[in-house]
Design a protein around this motif. Structure first.
Motif, PDB file in Angstrom:
ATOM      1  N   LEU A 298       0.836  -1.186   0.000  1.00 28.48           N
ATOM      2  CA  LEU A 298       0.000   0.000   0.000  1.00 28.48           C
ATOM      3  C   LEU A 298       0.872   1.237   0.000  1.00 28.48           C
ATOM      4  O   LEU A 298       1.436   1.604   1.017  1.00 28.48           O
ATOM      5  CB  LEU A 298      -0.869  -0.042   1.264  1.00 28.48           C
ATOM      6  N   VAL A 299       1.051   1.874  -1.115  1.00 30.81           N
ATOM      7  CA  VAL A 299       1.941   3.028  -1.138  1.00 30.81           C
ATOM      8  C   VAL A 299       1.649   3.908  -2.343  1.00 30.81           C
ATOM      9  O   VAL A 299       1.673   3.465  -3.480  1.00 30.81           O
ATOM     10  CB  VAL A 299       3.424   2.589  -1.129  1.00 30.81           C
ATOM     11  N   MET A 300       1.357   5.165  -2.074  1.00 25.65           N
ATOM     12  CA  MET A 300       1.112   6.127  -3.129  1.00 25.65           C
ATOM     13  C   MET A 300       2.420   6.595  -3.753  1.00 25.65           C
ATOM     14  O   MET A 300       2.497   6.818  -4.961  1.00 25.65           O
ATOM     15  CB  MET A 300       0.364   7.329  -2.553  1.00 25.65           C
ATOM     16  N   GLU A 301       3.467   6.725  -2.931  1.00 29.07           N
ATOM     17  CA  GLU A 301       4.712   7.287  -3.423  1.00 29.07           C
ATOM     18  C   GLU A 301       5.332   6.416  -4.507  1.00 29.07           C
ATOM     19  O   GLU A 301       5.894   6.921  -5.469  1.00 29.07           O
ATOM     20  CB  GLU A 301       5.691   7.471  -2.257  1.00 29.07           C
ATOM     21  N   MET A 302       5.206   5.095  -4.375  1.00 31.59           N
ATOM     22  CA  MET A 302       5.741   4.218  -5.403  1.00 31.59           C
ATOM     23  C   MET A 302       4.960   4.397  -6.703  1.00 31.59           C
ATOM     24  O   MET A 302       5.538   4.414  -7.799  1.00 31.59           O
ATOM     25  CB  MET A 302       5.683   2.760  -4.943  1.00 31.59           C
ATOM     26  N   TYR A 303       3.644   4.540  -6.589  1.00 31.55           N
ATOM     27  CA  TYR A 303       2.819   4.760  -7.778  1.00 31.55           C
ATOM     28  C   TYR A 303       3.238   6.045  -8.486  1.00 31.55           C
ATOM     29  O   TYR A 303       3.406   6.083  -9.710  1.00 31.55           O
ATOM     30  CB  TYR A 303       1.348   4.827  -7.369  1.00 31.55           C
ATOM     31  N   LEU A 304       3.428   7.117  -7.716  1.00 37.68           N
ATOM     32  CA  LEU A 304       3.768   8.407  -8.312  1.00 37.68           C
ATOM     33  C   LEU A 304       5.193   8.441  -8.858  1.00 37.68           C
ATOM     34  O   LEU A 304       5.527   9.320  -9.648  1.00 37.68           O
ATOM     35  CB  LEU A 304       3.590   9.523  -7.273  1.00 37.68           C
ATOM     36  N   SER A 305       6.036   7.488  -8.436  1.00 35.96           N
ATOM     37  CA  SER A 305       7.435   7.505  -8.887  1.00 35.96           C
ATOM     38  C   SER A 305       7.641   6.742 -10.188  1.00 35.96           C
ATOM     39  O   SER A 305       8.779   6.624 -10.652  1.00 35.96           O
ATOM     40  CB  SER A 305       8.329   6.902  -7.788  1.00 35.96           C
ATOM     41  N   ILE A 306       6.562   6.228 -10.778  1.00 35.13           N
ATOM     42  CA  ILE A 306       6.683   5.481 -12.028  1.00 35.13           C
ATOM     43  C   ILE A 306       6.793   6.453 -13.200  1.00 35.13           C
ATOM     44  O   ILE A 306       6.003   7.398 -13.312  1.00 35.13           O
ATOM     45  CB  ILE A 306       5.487   4.546 -12.220  1.00 35.13           C
ATOM     46  N   GLY A 307       7.752   6.219 -14.085  1.00 33.10           N
ATOM     47  CA  GLY A 307       7.963   7.102 -15.221  1.00 33.10           C
ATOM     48  C   GLY A 307       8.985   8.175 -14.893  1.00 33.10           C
ATOM     49  O   GLY A 307       9.575   8.205 -13.808  1.00 33.10           O
ATOM     50  N   ASN A 308       9.202   9.077 -15.847  1.00 30.30           N
ATOM     51  CA  ASN A 308      10.151  10.172 -15.627  1.00 30.30           C
ATOM     52  C   ASN A 308       9.623  11.115 -14.556  1.00 30.30           C
ATOM     53  O   ASN A 308       8.462  11.535 -14.594  1.00 30.30           O
ATOM     54  CB  ASN A 308      10.369  10.951 -16.927  1.00 30.30           C
ATOM     55  N   ILE A 309      10.472  11.476 -13.623  1.00 28.95           N
ATOM     56  CA  ILE A 309      10.071  12.343 -12.509  1.00 28.95           C
ATOM     57  C   ILE A 309      10.640  13.738 -12.742  1.00 28.95           C
ATOM     58  O   ILE A 309      11.863  13.914 -12.809  1.00 28.95           O
ATOM     59  CB  ILE A 309      10.572  11.781 -11.171  1.00 28.95           C
ATOM     60  N   PRO A 310       9.802  14.740 -12.848  1.00 25.60           N
ATOM     61  CA  PRO A 310      10.303  16.108 -13.054  1.00 25.60           C
ATOM     62  C   PRO A 310      10.891  16.666 -11.754  1.00 25.60           C
ATOM     63  O   PRO A 310      10.644  16.143 -10.666  1.00 25.60           O
ATOM     64  CB  PRO A 310       9.050  16.880 -13.475  1.00 25.60           C
ATOM     65  N   SER A 311      11.663  17.719 -11.862  1.00 27.53           N
ATOM     66  CA  SER A 311      12.221  18.342 -10.659  1.00 27.53           C
ATOM     67  C   SER A 311      11.135  19.059  -9.857  1.00 27.53           C
ATOM     68  O   SER A 311      11.203  19.139  -8.639  1.00 27.53           O
ATOM     69  CB  SER A 311      13.330  19.334 -11.037  1.00 27.53           C
ATOM     70  N   ARG A 312      10.124  19.549 -10.568  1.00 23.45           N
ATOM     71  CA  ARG A 312       8.964  20.145  -9.923  1.00 23.45           C
ATOM     72  C   ARG A 312       7.783  20.087 -10.883  1.00 23.45           C
ATOM     73  O   ARG A 312       7.958  19.891 -12.087  1.00 23.45           O
ATOM     74  CB  ARG A 312       9.242  21.575  -9.469  1.00 23.45           C
ATOM     75  N   LEU A 313       6.568  20.237 -10.372  1.00 21.79           N
ATOM     76  CA  LEU A 313       5.381  20.202 -11.215  1.00 21.79           C
ATOM     77  C   LEU A 313       5.287  21.474 -12.044  1.00 21.79           C
ATOM     78  O   LEU A 313       5.719  22.549 -11.593  1.00 21.79           O
ATOM     79  CB  LEU A 313       4.119  20.053 -10.360  1.00 21.79           C
ATOM     80  N   PRO A 314       4.739  21.392 -13.268  1.00 16.67           N
ATOM     81  CA  PRO A 314       4.611  22.586 -14.103  1.00 16.67           C
ATOM     82  C   PRO A 314       3.803  23.686 -13.431  1.00 16.67           C
ATOM     83  O   PRO A 314       4.073  24.873 -13.620  1.00 16.67           O
ATOM     84  CB  PRO A 314       3.891  22.070 -15.360  1.00 16.67           C
TER      85      PRO A 314
END
Length: 447
Positions: A298-314
């Motif tokens: 159970l982890v949201m952070e792993m889900y959000l870390s899939i794919g290229n990770i930007p330095s910050r959100l647009p």
């Protein structure tokens, strides 16, 4: 000789008190009756003639464990009693029904429910709750989809297949679906056809794993279960999200990290999010396959870390003031995703970081990630920090040092380790760190 009889003691007259209650306005009596279980409400008919059918006009009908409270009886006997009670109440009820709740621990998806829903479809019902706690999924009859005045709908352990004539719940504001079977098309059409929807709870679906949420008035979203993807569209009013995702480790760790970023897609249509929290529930529902559960976590952070990770959100989450995430501090991708979120949340006031030490020990140690100069600005609004489940590894301590050094208005940081092992050394390290805020206090809690 005249003998004086002793007068009996004077007690308040029960009849007088009953008359006083009976003379109260009708809406007050309805409110009194609504606080009683349906079983006790029906029993008030024995008080007097005036009370004989007052219960028959109460607008809220709740059939739960209080209707047949004896769990030691035979389940068939309990089911028959419950069916008889519901039949009796609906037969004699004369007023409008605004709320109907059916939730009993021994309730199965019996055909009698079809009759009751059909009966209710002729009323202006606004709140409908059906929880089937045992047996297979109950197929909801088509008559449910004719509840035109429905504002709140809650279903548990049901199968949904609306008729082709279904045009949506035009007045629905709150939808709670848990342990439900339906197709992706049915789900998306259902959400689209509820234009006033403000609150949405989705737990443990069968039938699809890609969630597309298109709800222009949605304000609260609570999700839990096994999903491969969650996309928001036209959800610009959404401010509070609570997440408990069972991420498929095997599949997601084999994803080719291309240009696609789940982090970017997740936040693209959430400009006004104020609170993002992760629900922790390490005990899956019995309906969740055990083999599947042990290959997920159970982890949201792993889900959000899939794919290229930007330095910050647009587009920064300027309204986000509360952030709670679970993280493996030894995972580079998860740390990068966390850093991206922190950089993109300039006004966060409360931060909760929940470590996953059970996974950190098997991955080695991530060095120097939080020691690098990641910031050109500070956590200008951060007041409260809570860090739970750490074991004292270097990456965890670096993160704590990073927060303390860059939070000039911090008031309190609470640290609770996963175990007592090395607790004294951890405490000494925490007290050694420099603090940007002169008011910051560190509170150490025993596991």
């Amino acid at each position: 000789m005249y003998q004086r009889h002793r007068e009996p003691p004077k007690f308040p007259c029960i009849e007088t008190e009953l008359e006083r209650i009976s003379s109260l306005p009708g809406h007050i009596l309805d409110q009194i009756l609504s606080q009683l279980s349906i079983r006790d409400a029906v029993r008030t008919s024995a008080l007097s003639r005036k009370w004989r059918y007052k219960w028959a006009k109460i607008p809220h009908l709740v059939f739960d464990n209080n209707c047949v409270p004896n769990p030691s009886q035979d389940q068939t006997l309990i089911k028959n009693k419950l069916v008889n009670i519901v039949d009796h109440v609906l037969l004699l009820h004369t007023g409008p029904i605004h709320k109907f709740k059916l939730s009993h621990r021994d309730l199965l998806g019996v055909s009698d429910i079809d009759r009751w829903i059909l009966h209710l479809s002729r009323s202006s019902i606004k709140e409908f709750i059906l929880e089937i706690w045992k047996g297979q999924r109950y197929k909801v009859p088509s008559s449910l989809f004719s509840f035109e005045h429905l504002i709140h709908l809650e279903l548990f352990n049901c199968l949904l297949k609306p008729p082709l004539s279904f045009k949506g719940f035009r007045n629905l504001k709150s939808l709670d679906l848990q342990h439900i079977t339906l197709t992706q098309q049915v789900f998306e059409n259902l959400i689209l056809s509820c234009p006033l929807l403000e609150r949405l709870t989705l737990m443990n679906f069968d039938g699809f794993t890609h969630l597309n949420i298109n709800a222009p008035n949605l304000q609260f979203f609570d999700i839990g279960g096994v999903y491969d993807d969650v996309n928001f569209e036209n959800t610009f009013q959404l401010t509070l999200i609570s997440i408990g995702l069972y991420v498929n480790v095997k599949n997601d760790r084999n994803v080719v990290h291309g240009n696609s970023s789940k982090l970017l897609r997740f936040f693209a249509n959430l400009p006004h999010i104020r609170r993002l929290e992760e629900v922790i529930d390490i005990h899956p529902h019995p309906s969740l396959d055990a083999h599947l559960f042990f290959n997920t976590y159970l982890v949201m952070e792993m889900y959000l870390s899939i794919g290229n990770i930007p330095s910050r959100l647009p587009r920064p989450c300027i309204d986000l003031n509360y952030l709670s995430i679970r993280i493996n501090f030894n995972d580079m991708e998860e740390n990068s995703a966390a850093l991206c979120l922190l950089r993109s949340s300039p006004n966060v006031q409360e931060l909760e970081m929940l470590a996953r030490p059970e996974e950190q020990t098997s991955m080695g140690t991530l060095s120097n990630f939080w020691e690098d100069d990641h910031w050109n600005s500070l956590f200008g609004q951060l007041l409260l920090v809570k860090i739970v489940g750490i074991s004292g590894v270097k990456s965890e301590l670096d993160f704590i040092n990073f927060l303390l050094s860059n939070s000039p208005v911090l008031e309190r940081m609470t640290v609770k380790p996963a175990s007592n092992d090395g607790g004294w050394e951890l405490l000494k390290e925490l007290l050694r760190f420099r603090r940007a805020s002169v008011r910051a206090e560190i509170i150490y809690l025993d596991p």
